[in-house]
Every structure is written in structure tokens, then in C-alpha cells.
Design a protein around this motif. Structure first.
Motif, PDB file in Angstrom:
ATOM      1  N   UNK A 226      61.101  48.941  29.506  1.00 57.93           N
ATOM      2  CA  UNK A 226      60.486  50.227  29.125  1.00 57.93           C
ATOM      3  C   UNK A 226      60.374  51.182  30.312  1.00 57.93           C
ATOM      4  N   UNK A 227      60.930  50.766  31.450  1.00 58.03           N
ATOM      5  CA  UNK A 227      60.945  51.656  32.617  1.00 58.03           C
ATOM      6  C   UNK A 227      59.703  51.575  33.481  1.00 58.03           C
ATOM      7  N   UNK A 228      58.846  50.572  33.194  1.00 59.70           N
ATOM      8  CA  UNK A 228      57.611  50.475  33.979  1.00 59.70           C
ATOM      9  C   UNK A 228      57.831  49.766  35.307  1.00 59.70           C
ATOM     10  N   UNK A 229      56.989  50.101  36.279  1.00 57.21           N
ATOM     11  CA  UNK A 229      56.897  49.300  37.496  1.00 57.21           C
ATOM     12  C   UNK A 229      55.799  48.278  37.213  1.00 57.21           C
ATOM     13  N   UNK A 230      56.107  46.999  37.413  1.00 59.62           N
ATOM     14  CA  UNK A 230      55.139  45.949  37.087  1.00 59.62           C
ATOM     15  C   UNK A 230      54.505  45.428  38.374  1.00 59.62           C
ATOM     16  N   UNK A 231      53.186  45.458  38.420  1.00 57.46           N
ATOM     17  CA  UNK A 231      52.460  45.033  39.619  1.00 57.46           C
ATOM     18  C   UNK A 231      51.699  43.754  39.275  1.00 57.46           C
ATOM     19  N   UNK A 232      52.000  42.671  39.972  1.00 61.02           N
ATOM     20  CA  UNK A 232      51.419  41.359  39.630  1.00 61.02           C
ATOM     21  C   UNK A 232      50.697  40.784  40.844  1.00 61.02           C
ATOM     22  N   UNK A 233      49.524  40.245  40.618  1.00 66.69           N
ATOM     23  CA  UNK A 233      48.748  39.666  41.720  1.00 66.69           C
ATOM     24  C   UNK A 233      49.541  38.581  42.444  1.00 66.69           C
ATOM     25  N   UNK A 234      49.468  38.592  43.767  1.00 68.42           N
ATOM     26  CA  UNK A 234      49.959  37.443  44.528  1.00 68.42           C
ATOM     27  C   UNK A 234      48.902  36.366  44.524  1.00 68.42           C
ATOM     28  N   UNK A 235      49.262  35.158  45.022  1.00 67.42           N
ATOM     29  CA  UNK A 235      48.280  34.148  45.423  1.00 67.42           C
ATOM     30  C   UNK A 235      47.610  33.384  44.288  1.00 67.42           C
ATOM     31  N   UNK A 236      47.885  33.758  43.017  1.00 68.12           N
ATOM     32  CA  UNK A 236      47.087  33.116  41.965  1.00 68.12           C
ATOM     33  C   UNK A 236      47.884  32.815  40.712  1.00 68.12           C
ATOM     34  N   UNK A 237      47.353  31.869  39.943  1.00 64.20           N
ATOM     35  CA  UNK A 237      47.958  31.526  38.670  1.00 64.20           C
ATOM     36  C   UNK A 237      46.893  30.960  37.750  1.00 64.20           C
TER      37      UNK A 237
ATOM     38  N   UNK B 130      43.672  29.558  39.336  1.00 63.95           N
ATOM     39  CA  UNK B 130      43.948  28.762  40.545  1.00 63.95           C
ATOM     40  C   UNK B 130      44.472  29.683  41.636  1.00 63.95           C
ATOM     41  N   UNK B 131      44.368  29.246  42.895  1.00 64.59           N
ATOM     42  CA  UNK B 131      45.063  29.974  43.969  1.00 64.59           C
ATOM     43  C   UNK B 131      46.024  29.025  44.676  1.00 64.59           C
ATOM     44  N   UNK B 132      46.975  29.628  45.388  1.00 66.23           N
ATOM     45  CA  UNK B 132      48.142  28.883  45.871  1.00 66.23           C
ATOM     46  C   UNK B 132      48.068  28.485  47.336  1.00 66.23           C
ATOM     47  N   UNK B 133      46.890  28.596  47.959  1.00 67.91           N
ATOM     48  CA  UNK B 133      46.789  28.299  49.388  1.00 67.91           C
ATOM     49  C   UNK B 133      46.968  29.570  50.187  1.00 67.91           C
ATOM     50  N   UNK B 134      46.403  29.558  51.406  1.00 67.35           N
ATOM     51  CA  UNK B 134      46.442  30.781  52.209  1.00 67.35           C
ATOM     52  C   UNK B 134      47.886  31.235  52.454  1.00 67.35           C
ATOM     53  N   UNK B 135      48.067  32.517  52.368  1.00 66.86           N
ATOM     54  CA  UNK B 135      49.414  33.066  52.525  1.00 66.86           C
ATOM     55  C   UNK B 135      50.259  32.929  51.269  1.00 66.86           C
ATOM     56  N   UNK B 136      49.607  32.574  50.156  1.00 61.69           N
ATOM     57  CA  UNK B 136      50.335  32.223  48.933  1.00 61.69           C
ATOM     58  C   UNK B 136      51.020  33.367  48.208  1.00 61.69           C
ATOM     59  N   UNK B 137      50.736  34.610  48.598  1.00 61.36           N
ATOM     60  CA  UNK B 137      51.400  35.724  47.900  1.00 61.36           C
ATOM     61  C   UNK B 137      52.898  35.725  48.152  1.00 61.36           C
ATOM     62  N   UNK B 138      53.309  35.204  49.307  1.00 58.50           N
ATOM     63  CA  UNK B 138      54.758  35.098  49.565  1.00 58.50           C
ATOM     64  C   UNK B 138      55.398  34.248  48.470  1.00 58.50           C
ATOM     65  N   UNK B 139      54.719  33.139  48.168  1.00 60.89           N
ATOM     66  CA  UNK B 139      55.249  32.215  47.162  1.00 60.89           C
ATOM     67  C   UNK B 139      55.247  32.852  45.780  1.00 60.89           C
ATOM     68  N   UNK B 140      54.179  33.581  45.468  1.00 62.65           N
ATOM     69  CA  UNK B 140      54.139  34.283  44.173  1.00 62.65           C
ATOM     70  C   UNK B 140      55.348  35.182  44.024  1.00 62.65           C
ATOM     71  N   UNK B 141      55.656  35.924  45.098  1.00 61.30           N
ATOM     72  CA  UNK B 141      56.743  36.910  45.020  1.00 61.30           C
ATOM     73  C   UNK B 141      58.097  36.227  44.859  1.00 61.30           C
ATOM     74  N   UNK B 142      58.355  35.206  45.674  1.00 58.22           N
ATOM     75  CA  UNK B 142      59.679  34.570  45.607  1.00 58.22           C
ATOM     76  C   UNK B 142      59.821  33.815  44.273  1.00 58.22           C
ATOM     77  N   UNK B 143      58.738  33.181  43.830  1.00 60.58           N
ATOM     78  CA  UNK B 143      58.797  32.463  42.549  1.00 60.58           C
ATOM     79  C   UNK B 143      59.032  33.454  41.405  1.00 60.58           C
TER      80      UNK B 143
END
Ligand code: ADP
Ligand code: ASP
Ligand code: MG
Length: 416
Positions: free
Chosen positions: A127-138, A146-159
Motif C-alpha cells: 500500500x506504499x507505507x513505510x513500516x516501522x517495527x520495534x527492535x529488540x523485542x518479540x 520478550x526481549x532479545x538481549x542487549x544490542x538485540x535490535x540488530x538481530x530484529x533488523x536482520x531477521x
């Protein structure tokens, strides 16, 4: 038209002004025709502040509640960034991890991502939106955050990039790429244009916090094209220039790779060393000592068992400093008497310094150069561990920076 994931760390999101700059940068990519997903961290200092509040209430906070608290930092970030993107004239929508959903196991404070539903995000992108998703959590199978451990936003992004089949994942941070060592410790550290996946994996696992190790694992497993670059440049700089900047993680060595034997020096400042002295040298002893530590979800790093003398041996291992006290307590209360150890001693102020490079496979003498360098500086090595492409030493914390600088120089990492 490519699908691109951007990740912005704490410093990059550190103020309203910086968030507006992130929005300008994302808008530039979007206007160039790319489908954009953005994964921000909490504003700098925020996660520490939140965890500090919890510690003021409880010395040993319930990990489930810790995650509930810590996850709010990223929720503020996505909301603010979505507003800033709208102010740039884009259609943006923010989501917390559970809304997507980013599914994890139930290991609170260090959860692992098991699966990501991409449907909702793909629909928004269509639909043309920019999607913004929290790092670090699931969210775990029981619906707990849950959170993914310190520095976990890197993992959120690559995953996320892997789940969406993104063309590239760009990790924007407060340095302009991956360096031969932390540029904040060694002035002469040199930025690498490329680093092999294997070397990045070692650097991250040995303490280079520029990328969380699990993000590198995801990049490798799903062959996600990943680049580390600066968020502090002019957000409106030419896209072509930005696309070639920073450090690219490569999956194959090619002719343009630098031919260095050693690619970098990594370090982990906050380690603790524990020795169980005078244990009977018999089958099962390592398991009896480390089993209860593993049951308490404490990660053990280096391990050494000495030669036995008259049927007794010493068993030494390291843990993260934050888990040192708890590991000591476990050993003293439920292990010492059980295994018949004479005593349990430790040092909570040790650091690990590692020399990393795939070239070690084909070159001899790397270890002796490292040991000679430390000897010349009068630094005592307490433990050593090696793999095909790394040598790690455990030393007194107070010599850590000296060791990193000396090794960086000895392996001529300052020279292109
Ligand atoms: P972010 O908040 O963007 O995730 P981090 O603080 O987690 O940023 O990671 C970036 C930091 O990693 C840099 O500021 C730098 O001090 C540190 N760092 C450690 N080792 C390296 C390295 N080899 N190359 C680049 N940065 C490194
Ligand atoms: N905000 C989290 C942290 O400080 C996650 C991250 O920044 O990657 O560890
Ligand atoms: Mg980080």
C-alpha cells in the motif's frame, strides 16, 4: 524497486532532532522508489534507565517483568519515528514486535527469534507505507513480551530482512562501519570496506558490540546482504554515495578483499573468572560443576581444566561479569560440597582480548606474536583459548586497553 530494511541504533535515535534526520534519510530512500522497513532501537540511555528503575525496586527482578519494562523503550521510538515520517509527507505505520508478529522462545531477557509473520508488513508495503517495527523485542508462544538481549535490535533488523526477503539490510550506527578494533579505544583503528561473514561472526562473538552476534548468524543463515554505516552523515547526501559507504559483510572471499592475515582485535571488558579448586579428577566432574550454572541460564565462556595432581584438579571458567555473583552463589551453595571441592575462588575484574583473522589458517606464528607482544607490555595471560581463526587471552581488566592497542600495532592493523 528494492525492499530495504534500515536499522537505527540508540545514538542515531538519541534526540528529536536525530529522529527527524532518520525520517529525512528514510524519506530519501522511499522517494528513490524503494520499499522501506525501519527498525529503530530505544533512544540512547533509555534501556539502561528502564532497567535501572527495575533494579531500584528489586535486586533480582523477575525477567518477564524486566522485558515488559525494557520493551517500552523501542515502542516510544517507533511511534516518534512514524510521526516524523508522516511529517516528511510519507504514509507510515508503527508496530510493536507482538503486533507483526515477531515470534520468540520464552527465554526472557535473551529470547531467540523463531519465526516472523511477514504478511501484515508486506501488505502495508504494497500500500506504499513505510513500516516501522520495534527492535529488540518479540512475543513468546504464551503471548508474553520478550526481549532479545542487549544490542538485540540488530538481530530484529536482520531477521526481519530475512523474513521479508529484503534486498539489503542497512545497520546505521554512530561509527561509519566496522573497524579493525573499537575506534573509541584505538585512535588508529581502520575502517574495513568489507569483512567476511566468518570474521564478523568471530568479532561479534568476542565482544565487538557493533553488531549483536545473533544478527550476524541470521545474516549468514539467510544470506542477507548486510552493511554497517553511519547515521551521522548528512541525511540528504546522494543515495549512490550512501549505498557504497560503510562496511559490507561478504559471504565469499574475493580478489578485492584485503589480504590481511588478521582482520581485527575484539575485546570483552566485563568478564569474571571462577576457579573450583581441588576437585576429584573423575568422569562427570565438568558436568557436575557446569550443569547447575547452565540450568540457571548463565552462559559460560572460556573453560580450562588443569592436569590432575594426586587425583585432584582445578577447574576454571569465565562468565559475564553481571552473572559472576550468581554463579559464585550457585557453586558455593549447591556444588562445592557435592563435588568435594576444596575451595572456590574468583576474580570479577578480568577481560578477554582476541585476535581474529581467517588468514590464521594459512599462517603460522600468530599466537607467538600475540604472546610476545603481551609479554613485552608486562601483561600476564591468565587463560588462553584458540580456534582456527582466533586467539583469545584472559587478562586483568586494568591492562585491557593497553593490550588492545599493543596487539593492534603488532599486527600492523593501522596500516592499509
Ligand atoms: P547502536 O546503538 O547503533 O546499536 P552500538 O553502541 O551498539 O551502536 O555499537 C556501535 C559501537 O560499537 C561503536 O560506537 C563502537 O564504539 C563499538 N565498536 C566495538 N568494536 C567495534 C568495531 N570493531 N568497529 C566499529 N565499532 C566498534
Ligand atoms: N535498546 C536495546 C539495548 O540498549 C536494544 C538495542 O539497542 O539494540 O540493548
Ligand atoms: Mg547496538
Amino acid at each position: 524497486m528494492a525492499l530495504i530494511v534500515h536499522k537505527y541504533g540508540g545514538t542515531s535515535m538519541g534526540s528529536v532532532e536525530r529522529i527527524k534526520n532518520v525520517a529525512k534519510r528514510v524519506a530519501k530512500w522511499h522517494k528513490a522508489g524503494h520499499r522501506m522497513v525501519v527498525v529503530p532501537s530505544a533512544m540512547s540511555g533509555e534501556t539502561n534507565r528502564l532497567l535501572g528503575l527495575a533494579k531500584e525496586i528489586s535486586a533480582h527482578p523477575d525477567p518477564r517483568e524486566l522485558d515488559m519494562i525494557a520493551a517500552t523503550g523501542e515502542q516510544v521510538s517507533v511511534g516518534l519515528l512514524a510521526l516524523a515520517l508522516k511529517a516528511e509527507g510519507l504514509d507510515a505505520v508503527s508496530y510493536a514486535g507482538w503486533q507483526v508478529a515477531v515470534k520468540t522462545d520464552s527465554a526472557f531477557t535473551k529470547a531467540r527469534i523463531s519465526e516472523i509473520d511477514s504478511e501484515r508488513v508486506l501488505k502495508d508495503l504494497d500500500e506504499g507505507k513505510v513500516v516501522v517495527i520495534t527492535g529488540f523485542q518479540g512475543v513468546d508462544p504464551n503471548g508474553h513480551i520478550t526481549t532479545l538481549g542487549r544490542g538485540g535490535s540488530d538481530t530484529s533488523a536482520v531477521a526481519m530482512a530475512a523474513a521479508l526477503g529484503a534486498d539489503e539490510c542497512l545497520i546505521y550506527t554512530d561509527v561509519d562501519g566496522v573497524y579493525t578494533t573499537d575506534p573509541r579505544v584505538v585512535d588508529d583503528a581502520r575502517r574495513l570496506d568489507k569483512i567476511t561473514f566468518e570474521e564478523m561472526l568471530e568479532m561479534a562473538s568476542l565482544g565487538s558490540k557493533v553488531l549483536q552476534i545473533r544478527s550476524v548468524e541470521f545474516a549468514g543463515k539467510y544470506q542477507v546482504k548486510t552493511r554497517v554505516l553511519s547515521s551521522l552523515t548528512d541525511p540528504l547526501c546522494p543515495l549512490e554515495q550512501e549505498m557504497r559507504s560503510g562496511t559490507l559483510i561478504t559471504f565469499e572471499e574475493d580478489d578485492t578483499m584485503e589480504k590481511a592475515v588478521i582482520s581485527g582485535i575484539a575485546f570483552q571488558r566485563d568478564e569474571g573468572k571462577i576457579t573450583v579448586r581441588g576437585v576429584p579428577d573423575r568422569p562427570g566432574i565438568a558436568y557436575q560443576i557446569l550443569g547447575p550454572i547452565a540450568d540457571a541460564n548463565i552462559d559460560v565462556d572460556m573453560i580450562i581444566q588443569n592436569q590432575s595432581v594426586e587425583g585432584k584438579t582445578d577447574f576454571t571458567f569465565t562468565v559475564g561479569r553481571g552473572e559472576y555473583q550468581r554463579a559464585m552463589e550457585i557453586l558455593k551453595t549447591s556444588v562445592q560440597a557435592h563435588v568435594g571441592a576444596a575451595e572456590i575462588v574468583g576474580d570479577p575484574k578480568v577481560s578477554k582480548v582476541s585476535v581474529v583473522g581467517v588468514g590464521m589458517r594459512s599462517h603460522v606464528g600468530i599466537a607467538s606474536t600475540a604472546f610476545r607482544t603481551l609479554a613485552e607490555e608486562g601483561i600476564n595471560i591468565q587463560m588462553i583459548s584458540t580456534s582456527e581463526i582466533k586467539i583469545s587471552v584472559l587478562i586483568d581488566e586494568k591492562y585491557m586497553e593497553l593490550a588492545v592497542r599493543a596487539l593492534h600495532k603488532a599486527f600492523e592493523l593501522d596500516q592499509a
